[in-house]
Design an enzyme around this catalytic site. Structure first.
Site, PDB file in Angstrom:
ATOM      1  N   PHE A   1       0.850  -1.193   0.000  1.00 47.43           N
ATOM      2  CA  PHE A   1       0.000   0.000   0.000  1.00 47.43           C
ATOM      3  C   PHE A   1       0.894   1.256   0.000  1.00 47.43           C
ATOM      4  O   PHE A   1       1.906   1.288   0.701  1.00 47.43           O
ATOM      5  CB  PHE A   1      -0.867  -0.045   1.260  1.00 47.43           C
ATOM      6  CG  PHE A   1      -1.997   0.931   1.279  1.00 47.43           C
ATOM      7  CD1 PHE A   1      -3.078   0.792   0.433  1.00 47.43           C
ATOM      8  CD2 PHE A   1      -1.981   1.994   2.172  1.00 47.43           C
ATOM      9  CE1 PHE A   1      -4.134   1.685   0.465  1.00 47.43           C
ATOM     10  CE2 PHE A   1      -3.038   2.894   2.216  1.00 47.43           C
ATOM     11  CZ  PHE A   1      -4.111   2.742   1.358  1.00 47.43           C
TER      12      PHE A   1
ATOM     13  N   ASP B   1       1.360  -6.145   7.415  1.00 42.76           N
ATOM     14  CA  ASP B   1       0.203  -5.249   7.413  1.00 42.76           C
ATOM     15  C   ASP B   1      -1.007  -6.081   6.996  1.00 42.76           C
ATOM     16  O   ASP B   1      -1.089  -6.556   5.864  1.00 42.76           O
ATOM     17  CB  ASP B   1       0.421  -4.087   6.437  1.00 42.76           C
ATOM     18  CG  ASP B   1      -0.726  -3.081   6.508  1.00 42.76           C
ATOM     19  OD1 ASP B   1      -1.840  -3.465   6.927  1.00 42.76           O
ATOM     20  OD2 ASP B   1      -0.514  -1.920   6.112  1.00 42.76           O
TER      21      ASP B   1
ATOM     22  N   TYR C   1     -11.487  -0.934   9.922  1.00 43.44           N
ATOM     23  CA  TYR C   1     -12.674  -0.380   9.247  1.00 43.44           C
ATOM     24  C   TYR C   1     -13.013  -1.063   7.923  1.00 43.44           C
ATOM     25  O   TYR C   1     -13.950  -0.679   7.259  1.00 43.44           O
ATOM     26  CB  TYR C   1     -12.527   1.136   9.029  1.00 43.44           C
ATOM     27  CG  TYR C   1     -11.255   1.601   8.336  1.00 43.44           C
ATOM     28  CD1 TYR C   1     -11.109   1.478   6.971  1.00 43.44           C
ATOM     29  CD2 TYR C   1     -10.222   2.179   9.067  1.00 43.44           C
ATOM     30  CE1 TYR C   1      -9.945   1.913   6.348  1.00 43.44           C
ATOM     31  CE2 TYR C   1      -9.062   2.619   8.463  1.00 43.44           C
ATOM     32  CZ  TYR C   1      -8.929   2.483   7.090  1.00 43.44           C
ATOM     33  OH  TYR C   1      -7.785   2.907   6.480  1.00 43.44           O
ATOM     34  N   LYS C   2     -12.243  -2.096   7.556  1.00 41.60           N
ATOM     35  CA  LYS C   2     -12.543  -2.817   6.311  1.00 41.60           C
ATOM     36  C   LYS C   2     -13.419  -4.025   6.646  1.00 41.60           C
ATOM     37  O   LYS C   2     -14.571  -3.835   7.025  1.00 41.60           O
ATOM     38  CB  LYS C   2     -11.233  -3.153   5.609  1.00 41.60           C
ATOM     39  CG  LYS C   2     -10.530  -1.869   5.137  1.00 41.60           C
ATOM     40  CD  LYS C   2      -9.129  -2.053   4.596  1.00 41.60           C
ATOM     41  CE  LYS C   2      -8.577  -0.700   4.145  1.00 41.60           C
ATOM     42  NZ  LYS C   2      -7.154  -0.750   3.797  1.00 41.60           N
TER      43      LYS C   2
ATOM     44  N   ARG D   1     -12.726  -3.014  -8.295  1.00 40.53           N
ATOM     45  CA  ARG D   1     -12.520  -4.008  -7.228  1.00 40.53           C
ATOM     46  C   ARG D   1     -13.861  -4.396  -6.628  1.00 40.53           C
ATOM     47  O   ARG D   1     -14.647  -3.537  -6.240  1.00 40.53           O
ATOM     48  CB  ARG D   1     -11.644  -3.435  -6.106  1.00 40.53           C
ATOM     49  CG  ARG D   1     -10.211  -3.217  -6.453  1.00 40.53           C
ATOM     50  CD  ARG D   1      -9.382  -2.944  -5.200  1.00 40.53           C
ATOM     51  NE  ARG D   1      -9.982  -1.969  -4.301  1.00 40.53           N
ATOM     52  CZ  ARG D   1      -9.436  -1.558  -3.171  1.00 40.53           C
ATOM     53  NH1 ARG D   1      -8.284  -2.050  -2.779  1.00 40.53           N
ATOM     54  NH2 ARG D   1     -10.040  -0.664  -2.419  1.00 40.53           N
TER      55      ARG D   1
HETATM   56  C1  LIG Z   1      -6.341   0.353   4.011  1.00 47.69           C
HETATM   57  C2  LIG Z   1      -4.895   0.125   4.233  1.00 47.69           C
HETATM   58  C3  LIG Z   1      -4.132   1.017   4.994  1.00 47.69           C
HETATM   59  C4  LIG Z   1      -4.743   2.289   5.544  1.00 47.69           C
HETATM   60  O1  LIG Z   1      -3.947   2.880   6.499  1.00 47.69           O
HETATM   61  P1  LIG Z   1      -4.534   4.146   7.307  1.00 47.69           P
HETATM   62  O2  LIG Z   1      -3.437   4.554   8.179  1.00 47.69           O
HETATM   63  O3  LIG Z   1      -5.770   3.677   8.009  1.00 47.69           O
HETATM   64  O4  LIG Z   1      -4.907   5.193   6.313  1.00 47.69           O
HETATM   65  C5  LIG Z   1      -2.804   0.709   5.217  1.00 47.69           C
HETATM   66  N1  LIG Z   1      -2.235  -0.385   4.688  1.00 47.69           N
HETATM   67  C6  LIG Z   1      -2.949  -1.271   3.941  1.00 47.69           C
HETATM   68  C7  LIG Z   1      -2.295  -2.499   3.404  1.00 47.69           C
HETATM   69  C8  LIG Z   1      -4.286  -1.029   3.669  1.00 47.69           C
HETATM   70  O5  LIG Z   1      -4.992  -1.881   2.913  1.00 47.69           O
END
Ligand SMILES: *Cc1c(COP(=O)(O)O)cnc(C)c1O
Length: 420
Positions: free
Chosen positions: A128, A205, A230-231, A380
């Site tokens: 990400f 992560d 939150y996902k 997606r």
């Molecule tokens: C959604 C996501 C994030 C989001 O990070 P935030 O700090 O909440 O903005 C980070 N890493 C991955 C792999 C994600 O899918």
């Protein structure tokens, strides 16, 4: 048995679905919206609405400062302890705090600083963007080299190249368990073993896997992990993230953002920092209680369903979508941008199309289907096994077919909007 392209087939799969009853535990209006974006923002559990009302009206409204002792101070570790079950970790190894990005910074920085004399941080180009930015910053601050190993095809993780790159100069390996574009999911056990073999630390992560793919942190012996709530955990927009530190490392590592919540005696208000014993040292400042408390009902739903059942349904559902793609969408120019092998998938499927953006607009505005979109042309489809049905998937694919065969996308602009 009906063939895969018949509506009745979807209906019969839903009838056999042991998790079907969980759908009604989420708030849904009667607009008939087909929501396939649970990998960006999960739906609202009914119980969360109840919890938040009580929290605002009674705990904040009436109990005021007393709320901290009555429940709020316990939330970070109580919810973390439950979350640990989703991650395959122990209860005293997980805390809720801050955002994923901030937790990644805290854990990656202390990890690298603890690895004297090792010059490299390793990640891949499927990670990400926020993770890559944070790792760049950590590499700069610690004067290490960030090695970004490229995927062979933009879809699969570069397993062979990672195995070659991870050597005795490696301080830290940081990867997304499930990658955000293609949904490729690493085998946590074998990749962690690559790091452990050479004495490097492994940081996962799990933002895109938690609540959809069972974690194996303990089984893998993974050192560190972070991720969103939150996902697929349905914790609410911007809900605090989790951090995991393997038990035996908790007292060896330091929190580089050493705030009063991680202080040994936080209410003594001493002038010098001394870390709390155990995991609590990785806390920083006051948590956002409204957002934090909202996470718990979503975790409880996943625990009630059981992660093995969730994964089994997710595998069936992504496979069903891939089967429909092969029958109906591939001939219309859609490409599969997710692993064909179900075992290497998370819970979303990405489909590419040269008109991806305009097709996405038509799905949302004309068909009441809500997926999300990633550059340059990927739609997606996030499948949340707790509330998505097989009929949701079938209906979305039927609409995709119609949009392309009847060229309904042509009336939409090619201009992009901010949140997709
Ligand atoms: C959604 C996501 C994030 C989001 O990070 P935030 O700090 O909440 O903005 C980070 N890493 C991955 C792999 C994600 O899918």
């Amino acid at each position: 048995m009906e063939s895969v392209t018949e509506r009745l087939y979807a209906v019969s799969l839903d009838e056999q679905d042991v998790l079907g009853a969980f759908r009604s535990r989420f708030v849904a209006d009667d607009s008939g919206l087909i929501y396939l974006d649970g990998n960006s923002l999960g739906r609202l559990p009914q119980q969360t609405a109840v919890r938040l009302q009580r929290l605002v009206a009674q705990e904040w409204g009436e109990r005021l400062i007393r709320g901290w002792n009555e429940d709020w101070l316990a939330l970070q570790s109580r919810i973390g302890g439950k979350m640990a079950q989703l991650l395959g970790a122990q209860a005293d190894e997980v805390l809720m705090a801050d955002s994923t990005s901030v937790n990644l910074y805290k854990l990656a920085l202390t990890a690298v600083l603890s690895q004297n004399g090792r010059s490299k941080i390793i990640t891949d180009d499927l990670n990400f963007p926020s993770d890559l930015y944070i790792l760049q910053s950590v590499a700069q601050l610690t004067n290490r080299e960030l090695v970004i190993v490229p995927s062979p095809d933009g879809i699969h993780g570069p397993m062979a190249a990672l195995a070659a790159a991870i050597d005795d100069q490696t301080a830290l390996v940081a990867l997304s368990h499930t990658v955000f574009k293609s949904g490729f999911t690493y085998d946590m056990v074998s990749v962690t073993a690559l790091a452990r073999r050479v004495g490097a630390l492994m940081l996962w992560d799990m933002s895109h896997s938690v609540g959809a793919v069972p974690g194996q942190l303990t089984e893998a012996g993974a050192h560190l992990a972070v991720g969103c709530s939150y996902k697929y955990v349905n914790g609410g927009p911007g809900a605090p993230a989790f951090l995991y530190v393997r038990r035996d490392l908790q007292e060896q590592l330091h929190n580089p953002v050493s705030g009063w919540m991680g202080q040994r005696d936080m209410f003594e208000f001493g002038l010098t920092y001394a870390p709390a014993p155990g995991l609590r040292r990785f806390l920083t400042g006051t948590p956002p209680i409204l957002s934090l408390a909202a996470i718990e009902p979503g975790v409880d739903l996943l625990l009630a369903a059981g992660m093995a059942q969730v994964r089994q349904k997710s595998l069936r559902q992504t496979s069903y979508l891939v089967d429909l793609w092969a029958e109906w969408l591939r001939p219309l120019g859609f490409t599969l941008y997710s692993p064909p092998d179900a075992a290497q998938r998370g819970s979303h499927i990405s489909l590419g199309h040269v008109e991806g953006w305009r097709i996405d607009r038509a799905l949302i505005e004309q068909m009441n289907v809500l997926p999300d979109f990633r550059q340059p042309n990927l739609i997606r489809f996030g499948i949340a096994p707790l509330y998505n049905s097989y009929l949701d998937i079938y209906t979305a694919v039927c609409h995709l077919r119609t949009i392309v065969t009847e060229r309904l996308y042509e009336k939409y602009s090619r201009d992009m909007t901010a949140v997709t």
